[in-house]
Design a protein around this motif. Sequence first.
Motif, PDB file in Angstrom:
ATOM      1  N   CYS A 212      -2.501  -4.610  -5.442  1.00 33.09           N
ATOM      2  CA  CYS A 212      -2.658  -3.598  -4.383  1.00 33.09           C
ATOM      3  C   CYS A 212      -2.064  -2.243  -4.772  1.00 33.09           C
ATOM      4  O   CYS A 212      -1.377  -1.596  -3.982  1.00 33.09           O
ATOM      5  CB  CYS A 212      -2.041  -4.091  -3.073  1.00 33.09           C
ATOM      6  SG  CYS A 212      -2.858  -5.530  -2.371  1.00 33.09           S
TER       7      CYS A 212
ATOM      8  N   ARG B 137      -4.296 -11.286  -2.846  1.00 35.35           N
ATOM      9  CA  ARG B 137      -5.019 -11.319  -4.126  1.00 35.35           C
ATOM     10  C   ARG B 137      -6.333 -12.063  -3.988  1.00 35.35           C
ATOM     11  O   ARG B 137      -6.428 -13.076  -3.301  1.00 35.35           O
ATOM     12  CB  ARG B 137      -4.174 -12.004  -5.193  1.00 35.35           C
ATOM     13  CG  ARG B 137      -3.005 -11.183  -5.616  1.00 35.35           C
ATOM     14  CD  ARG B 137      -2.285 -11.864  -6.741  1.00 35.35           C
ATOM     15  NE  ARG B 137      -1.258 -10.969  -7.248  1.00 35.35           N
ATOM     16  CZ  ARG B 137      -0.686 -11.117  -8.401  1.00 35.35           C
ATOM     17  NH1 ARG B 137      -1.006 -12.123  -9.184  1.00 35.35           N
ATOM     18  NH2 ARG B 137       0.232 -10.272  -8.787  1.00 35.35           N
TER      19      ARG B 137
ATOM     20  N   CYS C 107       0.241  -8.007   0.199  1.00 37.56           N
ATOM     21  CA  CYS C 107      -0.940  -7.831  -0.639  1.00 37.56           C
ATOM     22  C   CYS C 107      -1.644  -9.174  -0.770  1.00 37.56           C
ATOM     23  O   CYS C 107      -1.000 -10.194  -1.042  1.00 37.56           O
ATOM     24  CB  CYS C 107      -0.504  -7.320  -2.020  1.00 37.56           C
ATOM     25  SG  CYS C 107      -1.876  -7.102  -3.168  1.00 37.56           S
TER      26      CYS C 107
ATOM     27  N   SER D  80      -7.892  -7.201  -5.032  1.00 39.15           N
ATOM     28  CA  SER D  80      -6.887  -7.433  -3.997  1.00 39.15           C
ATOM     29  C   SER D  80      -7.180  -6.549  -2.790  1.00 39.15           C
ATOM     30  O   SER D  80      -8.005  -5.644  -2.857  1.00 39.15           O
ATOM     31  CB  SER D  80      -5.469  -7.151  -4.521  1.00 39.15           C
ATOM     32  OG  SER D  80      -5.341  -5.801  -4.908  1.00 39.15           O
TER      33      SER D  80
END
Length: 123
Positions: free
Chosen positions: A93, A68, A66, A118
């Motif tokens: 996410c 950010r 993920c 994200s």
Amino acid sequence: MSVPASQSTAPTSRRRRQRRLTAGAVLLVLATTACSSLGRTAVGTVSYAIGPETAVSLTSPKVTGCHRLPPSGTTQVYNNTLVDMIMYRTPNCTGKDTVYLGSRLANNVAPRALPWRSYSFVH
């Protein structure tokens, strides 16, 4: 003088050579497959705006995990990579309010909607 087929050396050496080539090809495929996910990146750039005067560009970010965005989020994202993305309104996410952003496409958030916080890549 003829030699019986069972005593001929030509077919067995050809078979051995063929087996070696096949084994080498299999090992090469396995090695390539095992290492292909290590350090994979989305070739290209991901660009987004932070406020009216600041733009950020990331070159070839990793495909996994993920990613950010700043806590304030962004309302403009440009996916100029070879991999599709999923944009999230949460910083981790997760959530159902997402947008699928295809390769080489852009997305602008509607005026009163929450910003993107994200993103992850589809791989």
